[in-house]
Motif scaffolding. Structure first.
Motif, short mmCIF file in Angstrom:
data_model
loop_
_atom_site.label_atom_id
_atom_site.label_comp_id
_atom_site.label_asym_id
_atom_site.label_seq_id
_atom_site.Cartn_x
_atom_site.Cartn_y
_atom_site.Cartn_z
N TRP A 205 0.85 -1.27 -0.01
CA TRP A 205 0.02 -0.01 0.12
C TRP A 205 0.87 1.16 0.06
N ASN A 206 0.39 2.45 -0.47
CA ASN A 206 1.10 3.75 -0.50
C ASN A 206 0.41 4.72 0.73
N ASN A 207 1.37 5.45 1.08
CA ASN A 207 0.83 6.54 2.26
C ASN A 207 0.47 7.68 1.39
N ARG A 208 -1.02 7.65 1.37
CA ARG A 208 -1.73 9.00 0.76
C ARG A 208 -3.15 8.76 1.25
N LEU A 209 -4.01 9.91 0.79
CA LEU A 209 -5.09 9.90 1.36
C LEU A 209 -6.32 8.94 0.72
N TRP A 210 -6.16 8.78 -0.54
CA TRP A 210 -6.94 7.75 -1.09
C TRP A 210 -6.27 6.34 -1.12
N ASN A 223 -12.92 7.62 11.04
CA ASN A 223 -11.93 8.50 9.97
C ASN A 223 -11.05 9.51 10.86
N ILE A 224 -10.28 10.42 9.96
CA ILE A 224 -9.19 11.12 10.59
C ILE A 224 -10.11 12.45 10.96
N ILE A 225 -11.34 12.98 10.38
CA ILE A 225 -11.98 13.90 10.74
C ILE A 225 -13.30 13.53 10.89
N ARG A 226 -13.75 14.13 11.92
CA ARG A 226 -15.10 13.78 12.30
C ARG A 226 -15.99 14.00 11.18
N GLU A 227 -17.05 13.04 10.87
CA GLU A 227 -17.72 13.08 9.81
C GLU A 227 -19.07 13.98 10.13
N GLU A 228 -19.32 14.82 9.72
CA GLU A 228 -20.75 15.79 9.71
C GLU A 228 -21.30 16.03 8.56
N PRO A 414 -12.07 12.15 3.07
CA PRO A 414 -12.14 13.52 3.93
C PRO A 414 -11.53 14.62 3.15
N ALA A 415 -12.35 15.51 2.50
CA ALA A 415 -11.52 16.58 1.63
C ALA A 415 -12.11 17.92 1.93
N PRO A 416 -11.94 18.42 3.01
CA PRO A 416 -12.53 19.83 3.34
C PRO A 416 -11.59 20.91 2.28
N PRO A 417 -12.02 22.37 2.73
CA PRO A 417 -11.11 23.31 1.64
C PRO A 417 -9.75 23.25 2.11
N GLN A 418 -9.48 22.74 3.37
CA GLN A 418 -7.97 22.89 3.69
C GLN A 418 -7.28 21.32 3.34
N GLN A 419 -7.93 20.87 2.41
CA GLN A 419 -7.55 19.43 2.05
C GLN A 419 -6.04 19.23 1.98
N ALA A 420 -5.28 20.04 1.19
CA ALA A 420 -3.72 19.77 0.72
C ALA A 420 -3.27 19.75 2.27
N LYS A 421 -3.49 20.72 3.25
CA LYS A 421 -2.60 20.34 4.57
C LYS A 421 -3.19 19.19 5.32
N VAL A 422 -4.38 19.08 5.23
CA VAL A 422 -5.06 17.83 6.00
C VAL A 422 -4.16 16.44 5.41
N ASP A 451 -1.72 17.82 14.55
CA ASP A 451 -1.20 18.43 13.11
C ASP A 451 -2.51 18.72 12.12
N LEU A 452 -3.60 17.68 12.40
CA LEU A 452 -4.86 17.84 11.84
C LEU A 452 -5.45 19.12 12.33
N ASP A 453 -5.55 19.27 13.65
CA ASP A 453 -6.12 20.63 14.24
C ASP A 453 -5.54 21.80 13.61
N LEU A 454 -4.28 21.76 13.18
CA LEU A 454 -3.65 22.91 12.81
C LEU A 454 -3.95 23.22 11.25
N ALA A 455 -3.97 22.01 10.75
CA ALA A 455 -4.54 21.79 9.04
C ALA A 455 -5.90 22.66 9.04
N LEU A 456 -6.89 22.04 9.75
CA LEU A 456 -8.16 22.54 9.87
C LEU A 456 -8.55 23.89 9.80
N LYS A 457 -7.44 24.66 10.84
CA LYS A 457 -7.33 26.03 11.03
C LYS A 457 -6.66 26.82 10.04
N GLY A 458 -6.15 26.03 9.11
CA GLY A 458 -5.59 26.69 8.00
C GLY A 458 -4.20 27.15 8.23
N LEU A 459 -3.60 26.37 9.43
CA LEU A 459 -2.15 26.73 9.96
C LEU A 459 -1.10 25.74 9.31
#
Length: 459
Positions: A205-210, A223-228, A414-422, A451-459
């Motif tokens: 397997w490869n280390n990636r999102l998909w 999931n790595i992000i809570r699904e709402e 899981p692909a929010p607007p901050q997906q690249a950072k996530v 790190d995910l918390d920071l990514a979701l804040k756009g940091l």
């Protein structure tokens, strides 16, 4: 599916990004008087070959709409680079009218530059009903955002398990049952390893999102992000899917969930795989080498979608030399997928013409022209037999769409607007989490959570 490698989106390109876009007169009709600057511009990811492959689609569209010239522009770059280049074109005042976009960019574009399709879909509901009848609601839901629909899916890839039939036969293993479990997976992996000579991995397997760690979370209701879900969307579900439970207004990804007990449990499973030697460290190897490893029998199982049929065919690996099945069951057997479709750019002055293009691309005729080789599963359920049947795909190619039909809670990555950072936060932490023994799993996920918390804040 495109590879899911990302780079930072900010500051990648200046206005010179426009110069990286390549257009072809054969596709644009630019050699015909009156067909130049006024053409509907469609941006797609890829190379000259990718754009040229759409010639038939453009021809078919212009037979129906001779008054709408089309210019296809190919933009090279993996998803993050592609998104950045499109955004740079918009900033330069040279925005395309339509962009072909994957799930990874849907919420980013919906938030920054895409126009909702709601008004057009409502207006043409009678015409579109047969399309929605042929498309699973999970795919539609993946393109909803804040109650509005931004794309009509034309293709998707769920992560399934591909396995080498020769390796299974050598170990005396029958095809896994559709409802096989994680312990079945470990048993098969050990038997594959025991029967192999030389260098062999039961699971690669490869280390990636998909297709990386995420499928192992989804089958465990994690999931790595809570699904709402956003509120809204009833206008669509009541009109086109009245017999299904309404799904809301799209995914809302707001809170990191790496320390959920189910998430921890899934990463403990991954740690077991690696520590037992049944799986590779996902940081080793990449997607480009995987086809050859699998084809020469060095890999027993690997996650991939319908897109891999074309790659294996090109590598000379026949459909009876491999097969596909579902991911093994943990708390559930929910799968993950990514999809793609066209969106309309909000600044376009040709939205009506753009909508006609979007509709044509998801018509039966248009989708046959757009998806004419087995390099992705088709969003229209009815068209997949044309791609994968008659010995082109593996014996159980129906699994590709049955993943949605048999497991209807299957959902988008899981692909929010901050997906690249996530995704960067995920990739950074996976290897450390699963290679330091059982006691290293929770500390690794604590770092991932931060790190995910920071990514979701756009940091």
């Amino acid at each position: 599916m495109v590879e899911l490698r990302r780079r930072a989106m900010v500051g990648l390109l200046g206005l010179g990004a426009v110069g990286t876009a390549i257009s072809w007169p054969r596709l644009t009709g630019g050699d015909i008087p009156g067909r130049g600057e006024d053409a509907l511009t469609v941006a797609v990811g890829g190379t000259a070959q990718d754009a040229a492959a759409r010639q038939g689609l453009v021809d078919g569209f212009q037979k129906r709409h001779p008054d709408i010239p089309v210019r296809v522009v190919a933009i090279q770059g993996q998803d993050g680079d592609f998104f950045a280049k499109i955004l740079s074109m918009v900033a330069a005042g040279n925005a395309p009218d339509v962009v072909h976009l994957a799930t990874e960019g849907t919420q980013l574009f919906a938030e920054r530059m895409a126009a909702p399709l709601d008004e057009y879909v409502r207006r043409d509901a009678a015409e579109l009903q047969e399309y929605f009848d042929d498309v699973h609601p999970s795919l539609i839901e993946s393109f909803m955002y804040q109650g509005s629909l931004f794309q009509l899916p034309d293709n998707f890839n769920a992560a399934n398990i591909y396995y080498n039939t020769a390796a299974f036969e050598r170990a005396g293993i029958e095809r896994p049952a559709d409802d096989w479990t994680i312990e079945d997976f470990f048993d098969i992996g050990r038997r594959l390893q025991a029967s192999a000579d030389g260098s062999f991995l039961p699971y690669f397997w490869n280390n990636r999102l998909w297709g990386g760690a995420i499928p192992w979370l989804y089958v465990n209701d994690a999931n790595i992000i809570r699904e709402e879900k956003f509120p809204g969307g009833d206008w669509l579900w009541e009109r086109f899917y009245p017999d299904h439970e309404p799904r809301g207004g799209g995914y809302r990804w707001r809170q990191a969930d790496a320390l959920n007990e189910h998430t921890i449990e899934s990463f403990e499973v991954l740690e077991r795989m690696v520590s037992e030697g049944l799986a590779a460290n996902p940081a080793q190897g990449g997607g480009n080498e995987l086809v050859s490893l699998f084809a020469r029998g060095s890999v027993g199982m690997t996650p991939a979608g319908g897109f891999w049929v074309h790659g294996l065919k090109e590598a000379g690996f026949a459909g009876d030399e491999y097969d596909v099945t579902y991911f093994p069951k943990m708390r559930s057997q929910r799968h993950q997928f990514g999809a793609a479709g066209h969106c309309i750019v909000g600044s376009s002055e040709r939205k009506d013409e753009a909508w006609e293009w979007v509709k044509y691309c998801v018509s039966t005729e248009g989708m046959r022209l757009l998806r004419n080789k087995p390099d992705s599963s088709v969003a229209r359920r009815s068209l997949n037999a044309e791609l994968y049947g008659a010995g082109v795909g593996p014996a159980h190619w129906e699994i590709f769409y049955d993943t949605l039909d048999q497991h209807p809670t299957t959902g988008a990555i899981p692909a929010p607007p901050q997906q690249a950072k996530v995704e960067a936060a995920l990739i950074k932490n996976v290897t450390a989490t699963i290679t330091r023994g059982p006691s290293g799993v929770r500390p690794g996920l604590e770092t991932m959570q931060r790190d995910l918390d920071l990514a979701l804040k756009g940091l």
